[in-house]
Motif scaffolding. Structure first.
Motif, PDB file in Angstrom:
ATOM      1  N   ASP A  26     -30.218   4.337 -40.647  1.00  0.00           N
ATOM      2  CA  ASP A  26     -29.096   4.790 -39.544  1.00  0.00           C
ATOM      3  C   ASP A  26     -28.357   5.268 -39.112  1.00  0.00           C
ATOM      4  OD1 ASP A  26     -31.531   2.585 -37.924  1.00  0.00           O
ATOM      5  OD2 ASP A  26     -30.594   0.264 -39.395  1.00  0.00           O
ATOM      6  N   LEU A  27     -28.711   5.841 -38.387  1.00  0.00           N
ATOM      7  CA  LEU A  27     -27.398   7.189 -38.037  1.00  0.00           C
ATOM      8  C   LEU A  27     -27.250   7.461 -36.176  1.00  0.00           C
ATOM      9  CD1 LEU A  27     -28.413   9.786 -40.086  1.00  0.00           C
ATOM     10  CD2 LEU A  27     -27.374   8.144 -40.563  1.00  0.00           C
ATOM     11  N   LEU A  28     -26.381   7.389 -35.664  1.00  0.00           N
ATOM     12  CA  LEU A  28     -25.483   7.307 -34.677  1.00  0.00           C
ATOM     13  C   LEU A  28     -24.604   8.842 -33.945  1.00  0.00           C
ATOM     14  CD1 LEU A  28     -25.329   5.873 -31.844  1.00  0.00           C
ATOM     15  CD2 LEU A  28     -23.048   5.385 -32.922  1.00  0.00           C
ATOM     16  N   ILE A  29     -25.484   9.687 -33.301  1.00  0.00           N
ATOM     17  CA  ILE A  29     -25.457  11.297 -32.914  1.00  0.00           C
ATOM     18  C   ILE A  29     -25.379  10.417 -31.491  1.00  0.00           C
ATOM     19  CG2 ILE A  29     -26.033  12.271 -34.546  1.00  0.00           C
ATOM     20  CD1 ILE A  29     -27.954  12.534 -32.335  1.00  0.00           C
ATOM     21  N   ALA A  30     -24.123  11.695 -31.414  1.00  0.00           N
ATOM     22  CA  ALA A  30     -23.554  12.212 -29.379  1.00  0.00           C
ATOM     23  C   ALA A  30     -25.349  12.322 -28.906  1.00  0.00           C
ATOM     24  CB  ALA A  30     -23.492  12.895 -28.876  1.00  0.00           C
ATOM     25  N   PRO A  31     -25.706  11.116 -27.320  1.00  0.00           N
ATOM     26  CA  PRO A  31     -27.047  11.720 -26.997  1.00  0.00           C
ATOM     27  C   PRO A  31     -26.991  13.783 -26.899  1.00  0.00           C
ATOM     28  CG  PRO A  31     -25.664  10.091 -26.175  1.00  0.00           C
ATOM     29  CD  PRO A  31     -24.481  10.302 -27.069  1.00  0.00           C
ATOM     30  N   THR A  32     -26.129  14.014 -26.276  1.00  0.00           N
ATOM     31  CA  THR A  32     -26.078  15.655 -26.068  1.00  0.00           C
ATOM     32  C   THR A  32     -26.522  16.153 -27.230  1.00  0.00           C
ATOM     33  OG1 THR A  32     -23.974  15.835 -26.525  1.00  0.00           O
ATOM     34  CG2 THR A  32     -24.840  15.947 -24.335  1.00  0.00           C
ATOM     35  N   ASP A  33     -26.864  15.526 -28.664  1.00  0.00           N
ATOM     36  CA  ASP A  33     -27.168  16.802 -29.635  1.00  0.00           C
ATOM     37  C   ASP A  33     -28.245  15.842 -30.271  1.00  0.00           C
ATOM     38  OD1 ASP A  33     -24.482  17.647 -30.473  1.00  0.00           O
ATOM     39  OD2 ASP A  33     -23.298  15.904 -31.748  1.00  0.00           O
ATOM     40  N   LEU A  45     -32.911   7.356 -36.316  1.00  0.00           N
ATOM     41  CA  LEU A  45     -31.977   8.464 -35.460  1.00  0.00           C
ATOM     42  C   LEU A  45     -31.626   7.537 -33.653  1.00  0.00           C
ATOM     43  CD1 LEU A  45     -30.310  11.118 -35.546  1.00  0.00           C
ATOM     44  CD2 LEU A  45     -31.739  11.807 -34.092  1.00  0.00           C
ATOM     45  N   HIS A  46     -30.345   7.023 -33.721  1.00  0.00           N
ATOM     46  CA  HIS A  46     -30.142   6.502 -32.566  1.00  0.00           C
ATOM     47  C   HIS A  46     -28.650   7.644 -31.609  1.00  0.00           C
ATOM     48  CE1 HIS A  46     -31.467   2.425 -34.156  1.00  0.00           C
ATOM     49  NE2 HIS A  46     -30.713   3.807 -35.071  1.00  0.00           N
ATOM     50  N   TRP A  47     -28.617   7.515 -30.292  1.00  0.00           N
ATOM     51  CA  TRP A  47     -28.272   8.174 -29.434  1.00  0.00           C
ATOM     52  C   TRP A  47     -27.376   7.071 -28.757  1.00  0.00           C
ATOM     53  CZ3 TRP A  47     -32.952  10.042 -30.435  1.00  0.00           C
ATOM     54  CH2 TRP A  47     -33.973   9.572 -29.763  1.00  0.00           C
TER      55      TRP A  47
END
Length: 359
Positions: A130-137, A174-176
């Motif tokens: 599980d990875l968290l990124i910014a919504p814009t990315d 992939l989570h935003w």
């Protein structure tokens, strides 16, 4: 003994290798001997087999266990090690790719916790990373993954906040957003990324944010005590609080800002029901600090005492309506969550197009 009480006792036995107190090797041997094949299969199914294999081995007890039990636990450990090697290689590759593209990320949940508190990270199986990124990315990150050979699986039910990317034995979640938008009173992704820290060559959540996630995400995604929860997540929590310094006031402030103190109370109450006795004093203090009103406590206790999330698992709408909505702190938070659900349903097609660069 009532069926639910028997189930809780089995949970406590299975979690013995995660206890803070010195482990009693004889208790482990007795649990395997008395529980027989059924208990052994339960331990492995809960992703605790590798931890059970290591613990008797490290205490010189392996020779006194039935050879068949040792073989099953060894197989579970080998499988977990192979899975870890594949996932670790993928994580290191993505760390470099995301770094080259200037995409901040953090590893979350099992893939992160195992690097911090397990004696060997390969002892903690994880079905995905599980990875968290910014919504814009999200669009750039999806392109990086696809170009690296991953195949995207965009589930309309969860596309508002996550998608899965697969390659061979490795799945990337992939989570935003950590939860569907609207579940938290304020948007948290930006600050979670801002507080990230480097762990064993990877980016992970801060310690306080890790504990916050443990006390909130499974309430909505796994229904607290249902079979979806899995005892490996409870072991993660116990090992974390046993080994890492806990900034409880900081976690408490974040829970309050998110409107999820009630969700944390419910998970902490469940953890205490299955945790070894040495954790009870700490948990009691935390439970008291996030306790909701008397009527809500009585209502949610019935869900846990009667194990209703398990009994009604085939009717998720009933759990979502009767259980997860009351886990929000205020009526306004419930309305906020419902509004977020409506927005997510209306924007499914747009969210898929946004992720896959179809706009």
């Amino acid at each position: 003994m009532p069926a639910h009480d028997s189930r809780l006792r089995r949970h406590r036995l299975a979690l013995q290798p995660a206890a803070a107190a010195p482990i009693n090797p004889e208790a482990l041997r007795a649990a395997l001997a008395e529980g027989g094949t059924a208990f052994l299969e339960f331990v492995v199914a809960q992703d605790l087999g590798p931890l059970w294999h290591r613990t008797p081995q490290s205490h010189g007890l392996r020779e006194s266990l039935p050879p068949a039990s040792v073989a099953v636990l060894r197989a579970a450990r080998m499988s977990a090690a192979l899975g870890y090697l594949a996932q670790r290689a993928a994580l290191e590759k993505l760390d470099a790719l995301f770094g080259a593209e200037g995409i901040p990320y953090v590893a979350m949940k099992g893939a992160h916790v195992r690097e911090c508190v397990y004696p060997d990270p390969a002892l903690r199986p994880a079905s995905d990373i599980d990875l968290l990124i910014a919504p814009t990315d999200r669009r750039r990150a999806a392109r990086v993954l696809i170009d690296a050979g991953f195949t995207v699986h965009a589930d309309p039910a969860t596309i508002s906040h996550e998608a899965t990317f697969s390659q061979g034995l490795v799945d990337i979640g992939l989570h935003w957003h950590m939860l569907r938008p609207g579940r938290t009173r304020v948007e948290l992704t930006g600050e979670l990324l801002a507080r990230r820290q480097r762990v064993n060559g990877l980016w992970g959540l801060s310690d306080a944010d890790t504990l916050f996630l443990m006390l909130t995400h499974p309430a909505f995604a796994k229904y607290v005590c249902s079979p979806n929860m899995g005892l490996a997540r409870v072991a993660d929590f116990l090992l974390w609080i046993n080994q890492r310094p806990v900034d409880w006031p900081g976690v408490l402030r974040l829970l309050g800002r998110a409107g999820l103190r009630t969700a944390a109370w419910t998970l902490l109450t469940w953890f205490r029901m299955v945790a070894p006795a040495d954790a009870h004093a700490t948990l009691d203090g935390w439970i008291e600090s996030v306790r909701p009103g008397r009527l809500r406590v009585a209502y949610l206790r019935q869900w846990l005492a009667r194990d209703l999330p398990t009994r009604w698992l085939d009717r998720p709408w009933l759990i979502q309506l009767g259980f997860t909505l009351p886990l929000h702190d205020r009526p306004g938070d419930v309305l906020h969550a419902l509004a977020g659900l409506r927005r997510a349903r209306r924007s499914r097609a747009r969210d898929i197009d946004l992720l896959l660069d179809r706009t």
